[in-house]
Scaffold this motif. Structure first.
Motif, PDB file in Angstrom:
ATOM      1  N   PHE A 187     -38.365 -25.350  57.200  1.00 60.18           N
ATOM      2  CA  PHE A 187     -36.912 -25.417  57.186  1.00 60.18           C
ATOM      3  C   PHE A 187     -36.343 -24.217  56.455  1.00 60.18           C
ATOM      4  O   PHE A 187     -36.965 -23.647  55.567  1.00 60.18           O
ATOM      5  N   THR A 188     -35.143 -23.823  56.892  1.00 64.28           N
ATOM      6  CA  THR A 188     -34.460 -22.656  56.361  1.00 64.28           C
ATOM      7  C   THR A 188     -33.097 -23.077  55.854  1.00 64.28           C
ATOM      8  O   THR A 188     -32.354 -23.775  56.561  1.00 64.28           O
ATOM      9  N   GLN A 189     -32.771 -22.642  54.653  1.00 61.72           N
ATOM     10  CA  GLN A 189     -31.445 -22.918  54.101  1.00 61.72           C
ATOM     11  C   GLN A 189     -30.444 -22.010  54.801  1.00 61.72           C
ATOM     12  O   GLN A 189     -30.610 -20.801  54.836  1.00 61.72           O
ATOM     13  N   ASP A 204     -26.495 -26.777  54.025  1.00 63.49           N
ATOM     14  CA  ASP A 204     -26.931 -26.857  55.417  1.00 63.49           C
ATOM     15  C   ASP A 204     -28.304 -26.220  55.593  1.00 63.49           C
ATOM     16  O   ASP A 204     -28.630 -25.209  54.956  1.00 63.49           O
ATOM     17  N   PHE A 205     -29.095 -26.827  56.482  1.00 62.60           N
ATOM     18  CA  PHE A 205     -30.452 -26.368  56.780  1.00 62.60           C
ATOM     19  C   PHE A 205     -30.683 -26.330  58.280  1.00 62.60           C
ATOM     20  O   PHE A 205     -30.014 -27.043  59.033  1.00 62.60           O
ATOM     21  N   ARG A 206     -31.662 -25.528  58.666  1.00 58.88           N
ATOM     22  CA  ARG A 206     -32.186 -25.570  60.034  1.00 58.88           C
ATOM     23  C   ARG A 206     -33.668 -25.886  59.920  1.00 58.88           C
ATOM     24  O   ARG A 206     -34.397 -25.228  59.183  1.00 58.88           O
ATOM     25  N   LEU A 222     -36.667 -33.376  55.464  1.00 61.76           N
ATOM     26  CA  LEU A 222     -35.759 -33.244  54.324  1.00 61.76           C
ATOM     27  C   LEU A 222     -35.190 -34.610  53.975  1.00 61.76           C
ATOM     28  O   LEU A 222     -34.991 -35.440  54.853  1.00 61.76           O
ATOM     29  N   THR A 248     -30.253 -28.773  63.130  1.00 70.57           N
ATOM     30  CA  THR A 248     -29.316 -28.292  62.125  1.00 70.57           C
ATOM     31  C   THR A 248     -28.720 -29.512  61.436  1.00 70.57           C
ATOM     32  O   THR A 248     -28.229 -30.428  62.108  1.00 70.57           O
TER      33      THR A 248
END
Length: 181
Positions: free
Chosen positions: A2-4, A56-58, A71, A126
């Motif tokens: 996951f990416t912030q 927010d994350f992806r 998450l 997302t």
């Protein structure tokens, strides 16, 4: 993985609250205290396996993973996209998502699971994750951890955060740790 996507809008403990707790009434150390608050929050997130400050994350995954999000806690899912057999990005519609403050976050499509192509990022989700409100135990832990680092900064400056050692105060986070089976 996951990416912030966005930074936290605010930390779980504000600079003003932390300065009052430390009994600091000058602005000289504001940058340091703010950095210590962020560092303590990141440590707590790593220790508990939960997102504390909302942002927010992806999430990129190779499968839907039976709808279990990596998450926690997730407050909303903005979109679930997947690469179909022809590697065209599709949006999954008709999602059933019910946020829960501590349990594993689950989502499912009303019409059933499609079959994504084989790729490390075949599923792209997302979402917004983070605690709202942040439990008082965690806020107290952050204040105690920041106070220790601030008041003993000359001794702590050469150590990594993980080398500070576990104290009885760290037990405040235990109830929020993700248990993996």
């Amino acid at each position: 993985m996951f990416t912030q996507l966005t930074p936290p809008a605010s930390e779980p403990v504000s600079l003003a609250v932390m300065k009052a707790y430390l009994r600091v009434d000058i602005a000289d150390d504001d940058v340091l205290i703010s950095a210590l608050i962020s560092a303590a929050r990141r440590f707590a997130e790593n220790h508990t396996g939960r997102i504390i400050a909302q942002r927010d994350f992806r999430i990129d995954a190779s499968t839907f993973g039976d709808g279990i999000l990596p998450l926690s806690p997730v407050s909303s899912v903005a979109s679930v996209k997947y690469l179909d057999a022809s590697k065209t990005l599709q949006t999954l519609t008709g999602l059933d998502f019910c946020p829960h403050p501590l349990s594993p976050q689950l989502f499912s499509p009303v019409a059933g699971w499609p079959v994504p192509t084989k790729a490390w990022n075949a599923v792209q989700i997302t979402c917004t994750a983070g605690m709202n409100p942040v439990p008082e135990d965690i806020q107290n832990w952050i204040m105690l951890r920041v106070a220790t680092a601030y008041e003993q900064r000359s001794a702590v400056i050469d150590l990594k955060t993980t080398e500070l050692g576990r104290s009885f105060v760290d037990g405040l986070l235990d109830a929020y740790c993700v248990v993996t089976i």
